[in-house]
Design a protein around this motif. Sequence first.
Motif, PDB file in Angstrom:
ATOM      1  N   THR A  99      -6.021  12.223  -6.469  1.00 16.93           N
ATOM      2  CA  THR A  99      -5.720  10.694  -6.874  1.00 16.93           C
ATOM      3  C   THR A  99      -5.083  10.003  -5.649  1.00 16.93           C
ATOM      4  O   THR A  99      -5.670   8.831  -5.674  1.00 16.93           O
ATOM      5  CB  THR A  99      -4.966  10.693  -8.350  1.00 16.93           C
ATOM      6  N   GLY A 100      -4.153  10.649  -5.171  1.00 20.55           N
ATOM      7  CA  GLY A 100      -3.509   9.902  -4.061  1.00 20.55           C
ATOM      8  C   GLY A 100      -4.517   9.653  -2.948  1.00 20.55           C
ATOM      9  O   GLY A 100      -4.430   8.356  -2.374  1.00 20.55           O
ATOM     10  N   ILE A 101      -5.366  10.313  -2.732  1.00 21.30           N
ATOM     11  CA  ILE A 101      -6.390  10.142  -1.490  1.00 21.30           C
ATOM     12  C   ILE A 101      -7.357   9.073  -1.894  1.00 21.30           C
ATOM     13  O   ILE A 101      -7.786   8.194  -1.113  1.00 21.30           O
ATOM     14  CB  ILE A 101      -6.894  11.534  -1.168  1.00 21.30           C
ATOM     15  N   SER A 106       0.738  -1.222  -0.017  1.00 22.74           N
ATOM     16  CA  SER A 106       0.074  -0.005   0.016  1.00 22.74           C
ATOM     17  C   SER A 106       0.838   1.268   0.146  1.00 22.74           C
ATOM     18  O   SER A 106       0.513   2.212  -0.679  1.00 22.74           O
ATOM     19  CB  SER A 106      -0.887  -0.005   1.138  1.00 22.74           C
ATOM     20  N   ARG A 107       1.721   1.300   0.726  1.00 21.55           N
ATOM     21  CA  ARG A 107       2.834   2.350   0.915  1.00 21.55           C
ATOM     22  C   ARG A 107       3.418   2.628  -0.489  1.00 21.55           C
ATOM     23  O   ARG A 107       3.337   3.907  -0.701  1.00 21.55           O
ATOM     24  CB  ARG A 107       3.692   2.196   1.992  1.00 21.55           C
ATOM     25  N   PHE A 108       3.867   1.687  -1.097  1.00 17.70           N
ATOM     26  CA  PHE A 108       4.369   1.735  -2.201  1.00 17.70           C
ATOM     27  C   PHE A 108       3.496   2.223  -3.668  1.00 17.70           C
ATOM     28  O   PHE A 108       3.881   3.345  -4.113  1.00 17.70           O
ATOM     29  CB  PHE A 108       5.083   0.668  -2.707  1.00 17.70           C
ATOM     30  N   LEU A 109       2.320   1.722  -3.435  1.00 22.16           N
ATOM     31  CA  LEU A 109       1.309   2.353  -4.376  1.00 22.16           C
ATOM     32  C   LEU A 109       0.937   3.588  -4.262  1.00 22.16           C
ATOM     33  O   LEU A 109       0.824   4.331  -5.302  1.00 22.16           O
ATOM     34  CB  LEU A 109       0.116   1.198  -4.287  1.00 22.16           C
ATOM     35  N   ARG A 110       0.738   3.990  -3.130  1.00 20.74           N
ATOM     36  CA  ARG A 110       0.354   5.360  -2.759  1.00 20.74           C
ATOM     37  C   ARG A 110       1.395   6.302  -3.282  1.00 20.74           C
ATOM     38  O   ARG A 110       1.155   7.611  -3.568  1.00 20.74           O
ATOM     39  CB  ARG A 110       0.175   5.574  -1.420  1.00 20.74           C
ATOM     40  N   SER A 111       2.479   6.271  -3.239  1.00 22.18           N
ATOM     41  CA  SER A 111       3.747   6.790  -3.752  1.00 22.18           C
ATOM     42  C   SER A 111       4.256   7.000  -5.225  1.00 22.18           C
ATOM     43  O   SER A 111       5.164   7.615  -5.619  1.00 22.18           O
ATOM     44  CB  SER A 111       4.846   6.628  -2.797  1.00 22.18           C
ATOM     45  N   ASP A 112       3.758   5.880  -5.807  1.00 24.38           N
ATOM     46  CA  ASP A 112       4.232   5.653  -7.095  1.00 24.38           C
ATOM     47  C   ASP A 112       3.513   6.497  -8.110  1.00 24.38           C
ATOM     48  O   ASP A 112       2.314   6.775  -8.016  1.00 24.38           O
ATOM     49  CB  ASP A 112       3.956   4.143  -7.587  1.00 24.38           C
ATOM     50  N   LYS A 113       4.433   7.319  -8.779  1.00 19.93           N
ATOM     51  CA  LYS A 113       3.709   8.338  -9.731  1.00 19.93           C
ATOM     52  C   LYS A 113       3.157   7.592 -11.012  1.00 19.93           C
ATOM     53  O   LYS A 113       2.601   8.615 -11.777  1.00 19.93           O
ATOM     54  CB  LYS A 113       5.021   9.317 -10.193  1.00 19.93           C
ATOM     55  N   LEU A 137      -6.597   6.717  -4.171  1.00 22.34           N
ATOM     56  CA  LEU A 137      -6.174   5.455  -4.152  1.00 22.34           C
ATOM     57  C   LEU A 137      -5.846   4.948  -2.637  1.00 22.34           C
ATOM     58  O   LEU A 137      -6.076   3.746  -2.365  1.00 22.34           O
ATOM     59  CB  LEU A 137      -4.725   5.803  -4.756  1.00 22.34           C
ATOM     60  N   ALA A 138      -5.646   5.714  -1.670  1.00 25.01           N
ATOM     61  CA  ALA A 138      -5.461   5.377  -0.497  1.00 25.01           C
ATOM     62  C   ALA A 138      -6.662   4.945   0.303  1.00 25.01           C
ATOM     63  O   ALA A 138      -6.728   3.783   0.838  1.00 25.01           O
ATOM     64  CB  ALA A 138      -5.119   6.401   0.341  1.00 25.01           C
ATOM     65  N   GLU A 139      -7.918   5.432  -0.168  1.00 22.87           N
ATOM     66  CA  GLU A 139      -9.238   4.986   0.389  1.00 22.87           C
ATOM     67  C   GLU A 139      -9.514   3.823  -0.184  1.00 22.87           C
ATOM     68  O   GLU A 139     -10.207   2.722   0.212  1.00 22.87           O
ATOM     69  CB  GLU A 139     -10.276   6.134   0.259  1.00 22.87           C
ATOM     70  N   LEU A 140      -9.401   3.584  -1.582  1.00 17.33           N
ATOM     71  CA  LEU A 140      -9.539   2.306  -2.326  1.00 17.33           C
ATOM     72  C   LEU A 140      -8.723   1.241  -1.537  1.00 17.33           C
ATOM     73  O   LEU A 140      -9.339   0.114  -1.275  1.00 17.33           O
ATOM     74  CB  LEU A 140      -9.221   2.566  -3.750  1.00 17.33           C
ATOM     75  N   LEU A 141      -7.469   1.488  -1.399  1.00 16.92           N
ATOM     76  CA  LEU A 141      -6.555   0.253  -0.761  1.00 16.92           C
ATOM     77  C   LEU A 141      -7.253  -0.163   0.604  1.00 16.92           C
ATOM     78  O   LEU A 141      -7.340  -1.346   0.887  1.00 16.92           O
ATOM     79  CB  LEU A 141      -5.329   0.780  -0.758  1.00 16.92           C
ATOM     80  N   THR A 142      -7.591   0.932   1.347  1.00 17.14           N
ATOM     81  CA  THR A 142      -8.236   0.609   2.720  1.00 17.14           C
ATOM     82  C   THR A 142      -9.404  -0.084   2.626  1.00 17.14           C
ATOM     83  O   THR A 142      -9.662  -1.144   3.278  1.00 17.14           O
ATOM     84  CB  THR A 142      -8.465   2.023   3.554  1.00 17.14           C
ATOM     85  N   HIS A 143     -10.285   0.405   1.709  1.00 18.82           N
ATOM     86  CA  HIS A 143     -11.678  -0.343   1.562  1.00 18.82           C
ATOM     87  C   HIS A 143     -11.386  -1.606   1.015  1.00 18.82           C
ATOM     88  O   HIS A 143     -12.094  -2.706   1.380  1.00 18.82           O
ATOM     89  CB  HIS A 143     -12.496   0.386   0.378  1.00 18.82           C
ATOM     90  N   LEU A 144     -10.527  -1.981   0.079  1.00 16.07           N
ATOM     91  CA  LEU A 144     -10.206  -3.436  -0.387  1.00 16.07           C
ATOM     92  C   LEU A 144      -9.617  -4.416   0.752  1.00 16.07           C
ATOM     93  O   LEU A 144     -10.163  -5.441   0.861  1.00 16.07           O
ATOM     94  CB  LEU A 144      -9.354  -3.341  -1.569  1.00 16.07           C
ATOM     95  N   GLN A 145      -8.714  -3.877   1.668  1.00 18.47           N
ATOM     96  CA  GLN A 145      -8.249  -4.459   2.531  1.00 18.47           C
ATOM     97  C   GLN A 145      -9.656  -4.947   3.764  1.00 18.47           C
ATOM     98  O   GLN A 145      -9.568  -6.017   4.205  1.00 18.47           O
ATOM     99  CB  GLN A 145      -7.180  -3.677   3.550  1.00 18.47           C
ATOM    100  N   GLU A 146     -10.312  -4.044   3.962  1.00 21.28           N
ATOM    101  CA  GLU A 146     -11.567  -4.347   4.685  1.00 21.28           C
ATOM    102  C   GLU A 146     -12.477  -5.340   4.231  1.00 21.28           C
ATOM    103  O   GLU A 146     -13.154  -6.223   4.917  1.00 21.28           O
ATOM    104  CB  GLU A 146     -12.497  -2.980   5.043  1.00 21.28           C
ATOM    105  N   LYS A 147     -12.751  -5.302   2.904  1.00 23.73           N
ATOM    106  CA  LYS A 147     -13.546  -6.371   2.174  1.00 23.73           C
ATOM    107  C   LYS A 147     -12.815  -7.673   2.282  1.00 23.73           C
ATOM    108  O   LYS A 147     -13.548  -8.624   2.209  1.00 23.73           O
ATOM    109  CB  LYS A 147     -13.602  -5.922   0.506  1.00 23.73           C
ATOM    110  N   GLY A 148     -11.405  -8.009   2.420  1.00 28.26           N
ATOM    111  CA  GLY A 148     -11.045  -9.057   2.604  1.00 28.26           C
ATOM    112  C   GLY A 148     -10.193  -9.887   1.417  1.00 28.26           C
ATOM    113  O   GLY A 148      -9.526  -9.004   0.478  1.00 28.26           O
ATOM    114  N   GLU A 149      -9.726 -11.050   1.638  1.00 27.17           N
ATOM    115  CA  GLU A 149      -8.597 -11.660   0.761  1.00 27.17           C
ATOM    116  C   GLU A 149      -9.109 -11.693  -0.652  1.00 27.17           C
ATOM    117  O   GLU A 149      -8.364 -11.174  -1.509  1.00 27.17           O
ATOM    118  CB  GLU A 149      -8.496 -13.231   1.187  1.00 27.17           C
TER     119      GLU A 149
END
Length: 182
Positions: free
Chosen positions: A57-59, A13-20, A61-73
């Motif tokens: 976009t960065g925000i 997640s950290r890498f994806l948020r910082s990748d331009k 993406l961060a919200e999407l990644l958090t949402h997906l982690q909450e949804k599960g495997e």
Amino acid sequence: MGDSFHEQLQVDSRFLRSDKRLDTELVDKLILQLNRIYPQILNDKEAHRFRNLDVPTGIRLAELLTHLQEKGEEACHEFYRALHLHVEEVYFSLPTRVSRRWEPNGFSRMPLAKERFVLNDRSPWFFLGCFSIAVGLTLLYYCADRQVLGDPSKVLGVTALGLGRTAEELLISYTEDGCRTP
């Protein structure tokens, strides 16, 4: 490190948020992929929220990644599939992918990304220019008048300077043989 996609997404997640390379267009493609193919992971309302262009976009993406982690495997796994499909160079540069390529025993667990080899990245005009110089030097050597330009075999000696060892030896020996004949 665990092998679950949920754990991998936490690390990546950290890498994806910082990748331009993940610009607005690519993030939208990922969201649409998840929404259209897997509406149980990302329904229309959620997709609309993550595609809101008023939010940077960065925000989003961060919200999407958090949402997906909450949804599960399964949601994390489908995100990786979409990422692999749309942004392969980012997918193969993820920290979890890079660390899994080589095992301590020296064998690769994951196939390396195929590199695209470019034989010549210059334009056809570069080739045409080089070819023209070669033709010009050849015409100079064979057609030049020795009294006007001097000995054309000297051109071969100068040309040999930038070539490989075998070609250089051949040109210099030819130049020396040409000088011996009257």
